[in-house]
Design a protein around this motif. Structure first.
Motif, mmCIF file in Angstrom:
data_model
loop_
_atom_site.group_PDB
_atom_site.id
_atom_site.type_symbol
_atom_site.label_atom_id
_atom_site.label_comp_id
_atom_site.label_asym_id
_atom_site.label_seq_id
_atom_site.Cartn_x
_atom_site.Cartn_y
_atom_site.Cartn_z
ATOM 1 N N VAL A 128 28.568 -9.793 54.004
ATOM 2 C CA VAL A 128 29.747 -10.654 54.183
ATOM 3 C C VAL A 128 30.633 -10.589 52.942
ATOM 4 C CG1 VAL A 128 30.491 -13.056 54.396
ATOM 5 C CG2 VAL A 128 28.678 -12.196 55.858
ATOM 6 N N VAL A 129 30.007 -10.649 51.756
ATOM 7 C CA VAL A 129 30.803 -10.593 50.522
ATOM 8 C C VAL A 129 31.523 -9.254 50.403
ATOM 9 C CG1 VAL A 129 30.679 -10.664 48.009
ATOM 10 C CG2 VAL A 129 29.274 -12.224 49.359
ATOM 11 N N ARG A 130 30.814 -8.152 50.713
ATOM 12 C CA ARG A 130 31.455 -6.830 50.624
ATOM 13 C C ARG A 130 32.604 -6.701 51.626
ATOM 14 N NH1 ARG A 130 26.036 -5.070 50.420
ATOM 15 N NH2 ARG A 130 26.171 -4.316 52.546
ATOM 16 N N LEU A 131 32.398 -7.226 52.836
ATOM 17 C CA LEU A 131 33.447 -7.114 53.850
ATOM 18 C C LEU A 131 34.657 -7.987 53.493
ATOM 19 C CD1 LEU A 131 31.220 -7.096 57.055
ATOM 20 C CD2 LEU A 131 32.542 -5.192 56.136
ATOM 21 N N LEU A 132 34.433 -9.146 52.873
ATOM 22 C CA LEU A 132 35.563 -9.955 52.412
ATOM 23 C C LEU A 132 36.355 -9.203 51.339
ATOM 24 C CD1 LEU A 132 33.980 -13.522 52.172
ATOM 25 C CD2 LEU A 132 35.670 -12.731 53.832
ATOM 26 N N ARG A 133 35.635 -8.530 50.437
ATOM 27 C CA ARG A 133 36.316 -7.735 49.403
ATOM 28 C C ARG A 133 37.102 -6.579 50.040
ATOM 29 N NH1 ARG A 133 32.227 -6.656 46.799
ATOM 30 N NH2 ARG A 133 32.373 -8.267 45.213
ATOM 31 N N GLN A 134 36.465 -5.927 51.043
ATOM 32 C CA GLN A 134 37.139 -4.807 51.697
ATOM 33 C C GLN A 134 38.387 -5.268 52.452
ATOM 34 O OE1 GLN A 134 34.538 -2.289 53.962
ATOM 35 N NE2 GLN A 134 36.196 -1.458 55.187
ATOM 36 N N ALA A 135 38.276 -6.434 53.127
ATOM 37 C CA ALA A 135 39.433 -6.958 53.860
ATOM 38 C C ALA A 135 40.580 -7.281 52.903
ATOM 39 C CB ALA A 135 39.032 -8.207 54.639
ATOM 40 N N THR A 136 40.250 -7.815 51.730
ATOM 41 C CA THR A 136 41.289 -8.131 50.741
ATOM 42 C C THR A 136 41.992 -6.865 50.257
ATOM 43 O OG1 THR A 136 40.063 -10.081 50.028
ATOM 44 C CG2 THR A 136 41.713 -9.218 48.524
ATOM 45 N N LEU A 137 41.196 -5.813 49.984
ATOM 46 C CA LEU A 137 41.785 -4.558 49.512
ATOM 47 C C LEU A 137 42.656 -3.918 50.601
ATOM 48 C CD1 LEU A 137 38.765 -3.008 47.581
ATOM 49 C CD2 LEU A 137 40.839 -4.020 46.625
ATOM 50 N N GLU A 138 42.205 -3.985 51.842
ATOM 51 C CA GLU A 138 42.998 -3.399 52.926
ATOM 52 C C GLU A 138 44.336 -4.118 53.084
ATOM 53 O OE1 GLU A 138 39.255 -1.921 55.735
ATOM 54 O OE2 GLU A 138 40.354 -3.768 56.159
ATOM 55 N N GLN A 139 44.340 -5.436 52.860
ATOM 56 C CA GLN A 139 45.599 -6.186 52.989
ATOM 57 C C GLN A 139 46.478 -5.972 51.768
ATOM 58 O OE1 GLN A 139 46.283 -7.625 55.689
ATOM 59 N NE2 GLN A 139 48.193 -8.702 55.258
ATOM 60 N N ALA A 140 45.838 -5.888 50.581
ATOM 61 C CA ALA A 140 46.624 -5.738 49.357
ATOM 62 C C ALA A 140 47.215 -4.336 49.228
ATOM 63 C CB ALA A 140 45.753 -6.052 48.136
ATOM 64 N N ILE A 141 46.456 -3.322 49.648
ATOM 65 C CA ILE A 141 46.909 -1.928 49.520
ATOM 66 C C ILE A 141 46.798 -1.293 50.903
ATOM 67 C CG2 ILE A 141 46.680 0.211 48.217
ATOM 68 C CD1 ILE A 141 45.074 -1.307 46.151
ATOM 69 N N PRO A 142 47.676 -1.597 51.821
ATOM 70 C CA PRO A 142 47.553 -1.086 53.191
ATOM 71 C C PRO A 142 47.778 0.413 53.253
ATOM 72 C CG PRO A 142 49.648 -2.208 52.912
ATOM 73 C CD PRO A 142 48.892 -2.431 51.634
ATOM 74 N N ASP A 143 47.180 1.012 54.245
ATOM 75 C CA ASP A 143 47.385 2.434 54.475
ATOM 76 C C ASP A 143 48.818 2.636 55.012
ATOM 77 O OD1 ASP A 143 45.476 5.048 54.979
ATOM 78 O OD2 ASP A 143 47.266 5.013 56.232
ATOM 79 N N PRO A 144 49.504 3.681 54.529
ATOM 80 C CA PRO A 144 50.877 3.915 55.019
ATOM 81 C C PRO A 144 50.944 4.087 56.543
ATOM 82 C CG PRO A 144 50.437 5.217 53.063
ATOM 83 C CD PRO A 144 49.133 4.612 53.459
ATOM 84 N N ASP A 145 49.908 4.613 57.097
ATOM 85 C CA ASP A 145 49.882 4.789 58.551
ATOM 86 C C ASP A 145 49.510 3.458 59.200
ATOM 87 O OD1 ASP A 145 49.457 5.423 61.179
ATOM 88 O OD2 ASP A 145 48.395 7.289 60.759
#
Length: 550
Positions: free
Chosen positions: A57-74
């Motif tokens: 859960v902690v890793r997925l929360l970190r991953q979700a934050t990174l995906e929102q902060a640095i979104p993929d251009p596509d």
């Protein structure tokens, strides 16, 4: 073969009554114990994996934050990644909720993690405006506090789960002892029934004295019994003993006619106190007013019979014989060596926990590698196959290394050799470092994957892409003697103009995930010099506090 002179009809009847009582005890003790042990096993299975799910859960929360902060251009790829992360997060929270339903002690921490996860999803779902960079910094700042709180809740949850597991294991062990007691009672009942039949058939040879009568019952099954059985008189001298008991006590030549203290002094230190209490005396003397205390079943730790030998764990049952007088005429003793069984159960439980943990982590890692490789391939299936296969083989080499070391850590030199094996055929890589540096299993996997990404990048774009290029991998102790510095240096390759305009999975792995995987206080520094790429990693391996500076 023991004989019983005299008539012994009453003894035969007593043995039959004793057998019935033993069967009743076995039923009253064994059946509830088996049910309780099965319930404890089910609860223990439900608790296992709690810490892993909390960490996920902690890793997925970190991953979700990174995906929102640095979104993929596509946008489509970004939406797919977000959806996958949210689905994995929901699954992990559902598993934690199920465990909390089975164990009330876990509910506050699980509720806190669910609330934190919902808060993070709400923050990420709010529409952003203004500068995207500012929005990204705000998301990261909010996520850092949320992830820190989730980490604390996960640690508390793991501690509580460990306490609950310890309690269930204690219950399983206790109920297992009760089941062994029930089995012992059944074995004694069987021996008593055979003894009664033998006494009736040989009534003309029936003797006088309770010890000789019990000896006849013991003699029928003693030689082939897988457990130790014996008879002792009031002075704790062996009247009879089967071969299994003689072997346990370290005197396969025979125990008959010898006292237990004389025959086996190390074992006597553990057995004498309970034998004397069973006789109704202390220190070898009968005490007026004391009563015999049968030992229905007790696990005793017996010192090693030879100097330096490990101690053994015996399950012992002791019963007085011949209570017509105030004190018994002797004792019957039954011994089961539980040492190998207890050791095997502990090793099996540890292996199953480790296997479950490794399998879950491997599935999560492979899923992440597949998703990142597919995104980086940009629809090119051939490129995806090459990249994903390389990363999967690196992960496999990491697991081979850890299995060879029994998941107890790995030498850093072996980690480097395993990671760079596909890139060393042309002799362009030099590996050098201080010896005897052991890294933890998680660090070993992280380093193998990071070095694989560095090697792949060097073969495509860096020093390994040209014959004259060279790569140096070295490590040494940090001056402050609390960690290791590992350096990757490329020279002789194409001139670098700076960092890539669009970072791939390898760069994101090195810049964002590697520090976390290497542990607290780790630092990773990438330098895109014109002469070639360099990467420096600082971290604490196993036993870092004992390291001496080079």
């Amino acid at each position: 073969m023991f004989t019983v002179p005299g008539r012994s009809g009453r003894t035969s009847l007593a043995l039959v009554a004793f057998a019935g009582a033993a069967i009743l005890v076995a039923a009253l003790v064994g059946v509830p114990a088996a049910r309780e042990r099965d319930s404890a096993v089910q609860r223990l299975h439900a608790l296992r994996g709690t810490a892993d799910d909390a960490d996920m859960v902690v890793r997925l929360l970190r991953q979700a934050t990174l995906e929102q902060a640095i979104p993929d251009p596509d946008a489509a790829t970004h939406a797919a990644e977000v959806k996958t992360t949210q689905a994995l997060l929901a699954d992990a929270l559902d598993r934690l909720a199920a465990r909390a339903a089975a164990e009330p002690m876990l509910r506050p921490q699980v509720g806190a993690m669910v609330a934190l996860a919902q808060s993070r999803r709400d923050d990420l779902a709010r529409p952003g405006g203004g500068d995207p960079a500012a929005r990204g910094r705000l998301v990261v700042a909010q996520g850092r506090a949320n992830i820190h709180a989730a980490r604390l809740a996960a640690d508390e949850l793991a501690g509580l789960a460990a306490q609950c597991e310890a309690a269930e294991r204690a219950t399983i062990e206790h109920q297992g002892d009760r089941i062994d007691l029930a089995l012992m009672a059944l074995a004694m009942a069987l021996a008593a029934l055979f003894g009664a039949a033998a006494i009736r058939q040989r009534a003309w040879r029936a003797g006088s004295g309770p010890l000789q009568q019990a000896a006849t019952a013991l003699d029928l099954a003693r030689n082939d019994a897988p457990i130790g059985m014996g008879l002792l008189d009031r002075n704790l001298v062996f009247i009879a003993a089967n071969p299994a008991l003689a072997a346990m006590l370290g005197d396969p030549g025979g125990l008959t006619g010898r006292s237990i203290a004389e025959a086996t002094p190390p074992a006597a230190r553990g057995l004498l106190p309970v034998l004397r209490r069973a006789l109704g005396g202390q220190g070898g003397d009968l005490v007026s007013g004391s009563r015999p205390e049968p030992v229905a079943g007790r696990t005793l730790e017996i010192p090693g019979l030879l100097p330096g030998a490990p101690s053994r764990h015996w399950f012992v049952g002791i019963r007085p014989i011949g209570l017509m007088s105030p004190y018994p005429a002797g004792l019957s003793i039954t011994v089961v060596d539980m040492t190998d069984r207890l050791r095997a159960e502990a090793e099996s439980a540890a292996l199953m926990r480790e296997l479950n943990h490794r399998v879950k982590n491997t599935f999560a890692t492979v899923q992440s590698l597949a998703a990142q490789s597919l995104r980086g391939a940009e629809g090119d299936l051939g490129r995806f196959s090459d990249v994903f296969s390389g990363r999967l083989m690196a992960l496999a080499r990491s697991h081979d290394l850890q299995i060879a070391e029994g998941f107890q850590g790995a030498d850093l030199a072996d980690v480097a050799a395993a990671a760079l094996q596909p890139f060393r055929a042309r002799g362009q890589i030099a590996i050098d470092g201080v010896p005897a540096v052991t890294v933890r299993p998680g660090q070993a996997q992280a380093l193998v994957m990071a070095l694989h990404e560095l090697g792949t990048n060097a073969r495509r774009h860096g020093a390994l892409s040209v014959p004259e290029g060279r790569v140096t991998l070295c490590w040494d102790h940090l001056p402050e003697a609390d960690g290791i510095r590992l350096s990757w240096l490329e020279r002789g390759g194409p001139i670098l103009d700076g960092p890539p305009r669009r970072p791939g999975f390898g760069l994101r792995l090195l810049e964002r995930a590697l520090e976390h995987d290497l542990g607290a206080g780790a630092e990773v520094t990438l330098r895109f010099c014109r002469a070639g790429l360099s990467c420096e990693m600082r971290f604490q391996p196993i036993g870092a506090a004992a390291l001496v500076p080079a």
